[in-house]
Write an enzyme that holds these catalytic residues in place. Structure first.
Site, PDB file in Angstrom:
ATOM      1  N   CYS A  60      28.370  17.952  19.633  1.00 28.82           N
ATOM      2  CA  CYS A  60      26.829  18.439  19.435  1.00 28.82           C
ATOM      3  C   CYS A  60      26.804  19.613  20.600  1.00 28.82           C
ATOM      4  CB  CYS A  60      25.822  17.430  19.703  1.00 28.82           C
ATOM      5  SG  CYS A  60      26.003  16.316  21.267  1.00 28.82           S
ATOM      6  N   CYS A  91       3.903  19.219   9.039  1.00 28.03           N
ATOM      7  CA  CYS A  91       5.232  19.453   9.445  1.00 28.03           C
ATOM      8  C   CYS A  91       6.423  19.523   8.587  1.00 28.03           C
ATOM      9  CB  CYS A  91       5.579  18.414  10.334  1.00 28.03           C
ATOM     10  SG  CYS A  91       7.038  18.332  11.340  1.00 28.03           S
ATOM     11  N   PHE A 104      33.866   6.768  20.935  1.00 30.12           N
ATOM     12  CA  PHE A 104      32.351   7.056  20.963  1.00 30.12           C
ATOM     13  C   PHE A 104      31.571   6.826  19.326  1.00 30.12           C
ATOM     14  CE2 PHE A 104      34.525   9.676  23.871  1.00 30.12           C
ATOM     15  CZ  PHE A 104      33.901   9.483  25.023  1.00 30.12           C
ATOM     16  N   CYS A 106       2.953  25.476  17.409  1.00 35.28           N
ATOM     17  CA  CYS A 106       3.848  24.048  17.795  1.00 35.28           C
ATOM     18  C   CYS A 106       5.274  24.643  18.217  1.00 35.28           C
ATOM     19  CB  CYS A 106       4.130  23.219  16.286  1.00 35.28           C
ATOM     20  SG  CYS A 106       5.215  21.934  16.675  1.00 35.28           S
ATOM     21  N   ASP A 114      33.707  11.586  18.959  1.00 32.13           N
ATOM     22  CA  ASP A 114      32.406  11.867  18.764  1.00 32.13           C
ATOM     23  C   ASP A 114      31.620  11.790  19.978  1.00 32.13           C
ATOM     24  OD1 ASP A 114      30.001  12.968  17.861  1.00 32.13           O
ATOM     25  OD2 ASP A 114      29.473  11.473  16.550  1.00 32.13           O
ATOM     26  N   CYS A 146       6.397  26.865   7.844  1.00 33.12           N
ATOM     27  CA  CYS A 146       5.133  25.747   8.434  1.00 33.12           C
ATOM     28  C   CYS A 146       4.120  26.336   8.702  1.00 33.12           C
ATOM     29  CB  CYS A 146       5.911  24.697   9.592  1.00 33.12           C
ATOM     30  SG  CYS A 146       4.930  23.665  10.162  1.00 33.12           S
ATOM     31  N   CYS A 191       9.510  23.712  16.587  1.00 35.34           N
ATOM     32  CA  CYS A 191      10.773  24.520  15.787  1.00 35.34           C
ATOM     33  C   CYS A 191      10.861  25.665  16.594  1.00 35.34           C
ATOM     34  CB  CYS A 191      10.492  24.452  14.407  1.00 35.34           C
ATOM     35  SG  CYS A 191      10.589  23.073  13.378  1.00 35.34           S
ATOM     36  N   GLN A 228      22.605   9.857  13.658  1.00 39.88           N
ATOM     37  CA  GLN A 228      22.755  11.277  13.235  1.00 39.88           C
ATOM     38  C   GLN A 228      21.045  11.830  12.842  1.00 39.88           C
ATOM     39  OE1 GLN A 228      25.192  13.086  14.157  1.00 39.88           O
ATOM     40  NE2 GLN A 228      26.823  11.722  14.591  1.00 39.88           N
TER      41      GLN A 228
HETATM   42  C1  LIG Z   1      27.352  11.368  19.870  1.00 38.05           C
HETATM   43  S1  LIG Z   1      27.055   9.875  19.725  1.00 38.05           S
HETATM   44  C2  LIG Z   1      28.238   9.495  18.319  1.00 38.05           C
HETATM   45  C3  LIG Z   1      28.089   8.106  17.737  1.00 38.05           C
HETATM   46  C4  LIG Z   1      28.476   7.847  16.640  1.00 38.05           C
HETATM   47  N1  LIG Z   1      29.908   8.438  16.529  1.00 38.05           N
HETATM   48  C5  LIG Z   1      27.777   8.300  15.533  1.00 38.05           C
HETATM   49  O1  LIG Z   1      28.042   9.193  14.740  1.00 38.05           O
HETATM   50  O2  LIG Z   1      26.787   7.625  14.901  1.00 38.05           O
HETATM   51  C6  LIG Z   1      28.069   9.510  21.059  1.00 38.05           C
HETATM   52  C7  LIG Z   1      28.119   8.076  21.529  1.00 38.05           C
HETATM   53  O3  LIG Z   1      28.815   7.961  22.746  1.00 38.05           O
HETATM   54  C8  LIG Z   1      28.344   6.676  23.458  1.00 38.05           C
HETATM   55  N2  LIG Z   1      28.680   7.196  24.683  1.00 38.05           N
HETATM   56  C9  LIG Z   1      27.846   7.543  25.690  1.00 38.05           C
HETATM   57  N3  LIG Z   1      28.720   7.748  26.967  1.00 38.05           N
HETATM   58  C10 LIG Z   1      29.728   6.965  26.647  1.00 38.05           C
HETATM   59  C11 LIG Z   1      30.808   6.351  27.446  1.00 38.05           C
HETATM   60  N4  LIG Z   1      30.868   6.774  28.564  1.00 38.05           N
HETATM   61  N5  LIG Z   1      31.752   5.595  27.250  1.00 38.05           N
HETATM   62  C12 LIG Z   1      31.832   5.352  25.622  1.00 38.05           C
HETATM   63  N6  LIG Z   1      30.747   5.640  24.841  1.00 38.05           N
HETATM   64  C13 LIG Z   1      29.736   6.341  25.405  1.00 38.05           C
HETATM   65  C14 LIG Z   1      26.748   6.880  23.133  1.00 38.05           C
HETATM   66  O4  LIG Z   1      26.173   5.597  23.216  1.00 38.05           O
HETATM   67  C15 LIG Z   1      26.797   7.251  21.342  1.00 38.05           C
HETATM   68  O5  LIG Z   1      26.645   6.036  20.739  1.00 38.05           O
END
Ligand SMILES: C[S@@+](CC[C@H](N)C(=O)[O-])C[C@H]1O[C@@H](n2cnc3c(N)ncnc32)[C@H](O)[C@@H]1O
Length: 406
Positions: free
Chosen positions: A364, A143, A270, A66, A338, A60, A69, A243
């Site tokens: 993550c 970018c 989640f 910048c 997740d 880039c 990155c 994502q």
């Molecule tokens: C890393 S994201 C994953 C979302 C989904 N699995 C995806 O791949 O799109 C984590 C998710 O956890 C939710 N979250 C955060 N804190 C939470 C909690 N205390 N209880 C339930 N969900 C929660 C967030 O709103 C978010 O949607």
């Protein structure tokens, strides 16, 4: 002084061992010999004496200025090794080891969401990312990170900032690629009044933006900003988790599918707007649990409007305070979990007691992943393999999936 870089830190700095502890050097790679002035624990005014074979010309043209990155000066192989090593290190910290599958890395220009910084200027507006190590704004017309559709939205964004930004304070523009046009969330803009609302709505029409949310208020909805997830069309609330790249989403989904294998009844913890729940419901019943009620409503609506899915029960629940209890996993054959960066410690303790045959854990944050993985391993699970997915190309972020079996 002249030093030799020994390793990369978690934020991409080169690290050398000095007499009084580690010395950090921005933009350097392991094996490089560097000359510079020591200021505290940092080497500044640096000049590379011997470059690494892994050093490349940044793809880039903005890479020097910048701060968006961090790692454009390193080959893809070096970045892959560094990210893999960061996950290995976090696991080793908990006494865990597992085979790693080859990393999956998203291509350049594929980020479908970016948060730009912006400011009104004398003649109009300025949009970009912050400069490396400072608050200054750097414009980024070339970018290599974000999707071309986001760059194409710039003229509309510039007009929004010209109308509703300020010269003394920055605004943040979160822009998401969606069917229907860019979905824009502005924070830090001028207070809304009648004339500003009308002007902003005019920009949304003129530049074919899908939706504009201004400091929490929907100012204009020209078209529903849809995300396609499997067979489903989801209309997420503004700013809902997504994502970072389509490639990353596909890679994570394929990996989760493979980790779970054929299933009858899945719990997706989640669950967000249904990134895993909706495609997995093509083959199994799903209980999807998510903390944000608006995201749950979007997932629920999409599942009811999509043909050919097995039933999805979508539940809004705070899984930190009220994790699913062991008896709520009765008849469940597989679990996807997740969590956000903080991990899912309370939920893992309940899950560990439930004895579900297979768990796909997506994360993550390697440190909280390792902490939570240990809870499962201590309860008798085997961490069979790890898949690293790099959808945050050239940054220090890393995403991973682990397969746990009893
Ligand atoms: C890393 S994201 C994953 C979302 C989904 N699995 C995806 O791949 O799109 C984590 C998710 O956890 C939710 N979250 C955060 N804190 C939470 C909690 N205390 N209880 C339930 N969900 C929660 C967030 O709103 C978010 O949607």
């Amino acid at each position: 002084m002249i030093i030799t870089i020994e390793r990369l830190g978690h934020l991409g700095d080169g690290i050398a061992q000095g007499e009084n502890g580690p010395i950090f050097v921005a933009g350097m790679l392991p094996g490089e010999v560097v000359e510079g002035d020591l200021e505290g624990d940092r080497l500044v005014n640096t000049k590379i004496v011997t470059p690494s074979a892994a050093r490349i010309k940044p793809p880039c043209s903005h890479a020097r200025a910048c701060g968006g990155c961090l790692m454009q000066h390193a080959s893809d192989d070096m970045v892959a090794d560094w990210k893999t090593a960061s996950v290995e290190g976090a696991l080793a910290g908990q006494g865990l080891h597992a085979p790693f599958r080859p990393i999956m890395t998203s291509p350049p220009r594929s980020r479908r969401r970016a948060t730009f910084a912006a400011r009104r200027t004398k003649g109009g507006s300025m949009i970009g990312f912050h400069a490396r190590g400072s608050d200054a704004l750097v414009q980024i017309p070339n970018c290599q990170l974000v999707h071309p559709d986001l760059m194409a939205a710039m003229p509309g964004l510039e007009e929004l900032v010209r109308l509703g930004g300020s010269r003394s304070q920055e605004v943040a523009l979160m822009v998401t690629r969606a069917l229907g046009g860019p979905d824009v969330v502005v924070t830090g803009g001028k207070p809304l009044d009648g004339p500003l609302r009308l002007e902003l709505a005019r920009v949304v029409e003129a530049h074919a933006l899908a939706r504009l949310t201004w400091d929490g208020e929907t100012v204009a909805l020209r078209a529903t900003p849809i995300q396609t997830i499997g067979k489903a069309k989801v209309a997420p609330p503004a700013g809902a988790f997504l994502q970072a790249t389509e490639h990353g989403e596909r890679a994570l989904l394929e990996t989760v599918r493979e980790a779970l294998g054929p299933q009858k009844k899945i719990v997706d913890l989640f669950a967000g707007i249904g990134t895993f729940a909706l495609p997995l419901a093509e083959g199994a019943e799903v209980h999807a649990v998510e903390g944000d009620p608006a995201m749950v409503a979007a997932l629920d609506k999409a599942s009811r409007n999509t043909e050919g899915l097995k039933p999805i029960k979508a539940e809004a629940r705070d899984l930190f305070r009220r994790p699913l209890e062991p008896d709520e996993f009765k008849y469940v054959t597989g679990v996807v979990v997740d969590p956000p960066r903080a991990g899912a410690e309370a939920q893992m303790r309940c899950l560990a007691e439930a004895k579900v045959p297979v768990i796909a854990m997506v994360s993550c944050n390697p440190v909280t992943f390792a902490r939570d993985a240990k809870i499962l391993v201590q309860a008798g699970y085997l961490l069979e393999w790890i898949q690293v997915v790099d959808q945050f190309r050239w940054s220090a972020h890393v995403e991973l999936v682990g397969r746990f079996v009893r």
